[in-house]
Design a protein around this motif. Structure first.
Motif, short mmCIF file in Angstrom:
data_model
loop_
_atom_site.label_atom_id
_atom_site.label_comp_id
_atom_site.label_asym_id
_atom_site.label_seq_id
_atom_site.Cartn_x
_atom_site.Cartn_y
_atom_site.Cartn_z
N MET A 89 0.77 -1.20 0.01
CA MET A 89 -0.05 -0.15 -0.18
C MET A 89 0.84 1.30 -0.11
O MET A 89 1.83 1.15 0.58
CB MET A 89 -0.90 0.00 1.12
CG MET A 89 -1.11 1.09 1.86
SD MET A 89 -2.09 1.11 3.49
CE MET A 89 -0.76 0.94 4.57
N ILE A 90 0.22 2.11 -0.77
CA ILE A 90 1.14 3.53 -0.79
C ILE A 90 0.96 4.29 0.43
O ILE A 90 -0.40 4.46 0.62
CB ILE A 90 0.77 4.40 -1.86
CG1 ILE A 90 1.42 3.53 -3.35
CG2 ILE A 90 1.68 5.53 -1.96
CD1 ILE A 90 2.80 3.36 -3.22
N VAL A 91 1.93 4.81 1.26
CA VAL A 91 1.58 5.27 2.55
C VAL A 91 1.85 6.81 2.25
O VAL A 91 0.90 7.51 2.64
CB VAL A 91 2.64 5.14 3.60
CG1 VAL A 91 2.45 5.87 4.93
CG2 VAL A 91 2.59 3.53 4.02
N CYS A 92 2.69 7.17 1.56
CA CYS A 92 2.95 8.79 1.36
C CYS A 92 2.78 8.84 -0.31
O CYS A 92 3.51 8.40 -1.05
CB CYS A 92 4.38 9.27 1.88
SG CYS A 92 4.68 10.86 1.25
N VAL A 93 1.94 9.59 -0.75
CA VAL A 93 1.60 9.72 -2.22
C VAL A 93 2.37 10.71 -2.79
O VAL A 93 2.93 10.37 -3.92
CB VAL A 93 -0.04 10.10 -2.48
CG1 VAL A 93 0.14 10.35 -3.84
CG2 VAL A 93 -0.78 8.92 -2.04
N VAL A 113 6.06 6.78 -1.18
CA VAL A 113 6.55 5.39 -0.07
C VAL A 113 5.54 4.65 0.26
O VAL A 113 4.35 5.01 0.56
CB VAL A 113 7.04 6.44 1.28
CG1 VAL A 113 7.65 5.47 2.15
CG2 VAL A 113 8.06 7.60 0.62
N SER A 114 5.77 3.43 0.26
CA SER A 114 4.99 2.12 0.55
C SER A 114 5.39 1.71 1.88
O SER A 114 6.29 1.99 2.56
CB SER A 114 5.02 1.20 -0.55
OG SER A 114 6.43 0.35 -0.54
N ASP A 115 4.13 0.90 2.21
CA ASP A 115 4.49 0.28 3.60
C ASP A 115 5.70 -0.64 3.58
O ASP A 115 6.33 -0.87 4.46
CB ASP A 115 3.13 -0.46 4.13
CG ASP A 115 2.86 -1.65 2.87
OD1 ASP A 115 2.62 -1.50 1.86
OD2 ASP A 115 2.21 -2.61 3.52
N THR A 168 0.25 10.26 10.28
CA THR A 168 -0.14 9.43 11.03
C THR A 168 0.13 7.97 10.61
O THR A 168 0.53 7.07 11.43
CB THR A 168 -1.76 9.67 11.58
OG1 THR A 168 -1.80 10.87 12.02
CG2 THR A 168 -2.41 8.35 12.27
N CYS A 169 -0.40 7.83 9.43
CA CYS A 169 -0.15 6.42 8.95
C CYS A 169 1.51 6.15 8.77
O CYS A 169 1.65 4.77 9.24
CB CYS A 169 -0.74 6.40 7.58
SG CYS A 169 -0.62 4.61 6.78
N ALA A 170 2.14 6.90 8.35
CA ALA A 170 3.68 6.55 8.43
C ALA A 170 4.18 6.26 9.75
O ALA A 170 4.88 5.16 9.75
CB ALA A 170 4.43 7.71 7.71
N ARG A 171 3.83 6.84 10.87
CA ARG A 171 3.92 6.74 12.16
C ARG A 171 3.69 5.42 12.68
O ARG A 171 4.45 4.82 13.17
CB ARG A 171 3.79 7.60 13.10
CG ARG A 171 4.45 9.06 12.71
CD ARG A 171 3.96 10.26 13.88
NE ARG A 171 4.61 11.58 13.79
CZ ARG A 171 5.69 11.84 14.47
NH1 ARG A 171 6.46 10.95 15.18
NH2 ARG A 171 6.12 13.01 14.30
N GLU A 172 2.54 5.13 12.30
CA GLU A 172 1.76 3.70 12.66
C GLU A 172 2.76 2.64 11.94
O GLU A 172 2.66 1.56 12.59
CB GLU A 172 0.22 3.97 12.49
CG GLU A 172 -0.45 4.63 13.51
CD GLU A 172 -1.80 4.71 13.22
OE1 GLU A 172 -2.26 4.21 12.05
OE2 GLU A 172 -2.58 5.42 13.94
#
Length: 70
Positions: free
Chosen positions: A1-5, A9-11, A43-47
């Motif tokens: 999944m793409i975290v940062c469009v 940057v993907s998971d 938030t998603c990147a940190r998690e």
């Protein structure tokens, strides 16, 4: 999944960096640029990083468990 469009940057990228020793959000930002543009992914990147670091810590601990002789 793409975290940062913004920086694509993907998971998987984050998990790979965690496995290589990246253990802080600031280091993740320096390596990937995640959450440095619009910030919507922070938030998603940190998690994702926290989860990946926890998985790495578990793997590391499992490799170093010594069993008592029976």
């Amino acid at each position: 999944m793409i975290v940062c469009v913004c920086n694509r940057v993907s998971d998987r990228d984050i998990k790979r960096l965690a496995a290589a020793g990246c253990d802080s959000f600031e280091a993740l930002q320096l390596e990937t640029g995640a959450a440095t543009c619009c910030g919507c992914c922070e938030t998603c990147a940190r998690e994702t990083l926290a989860s990946a670091c926890a998985e790495e810590a578990t793997r590391h601990a499992a490799r170093h468990i010594t069993l008592a002789p029976a």
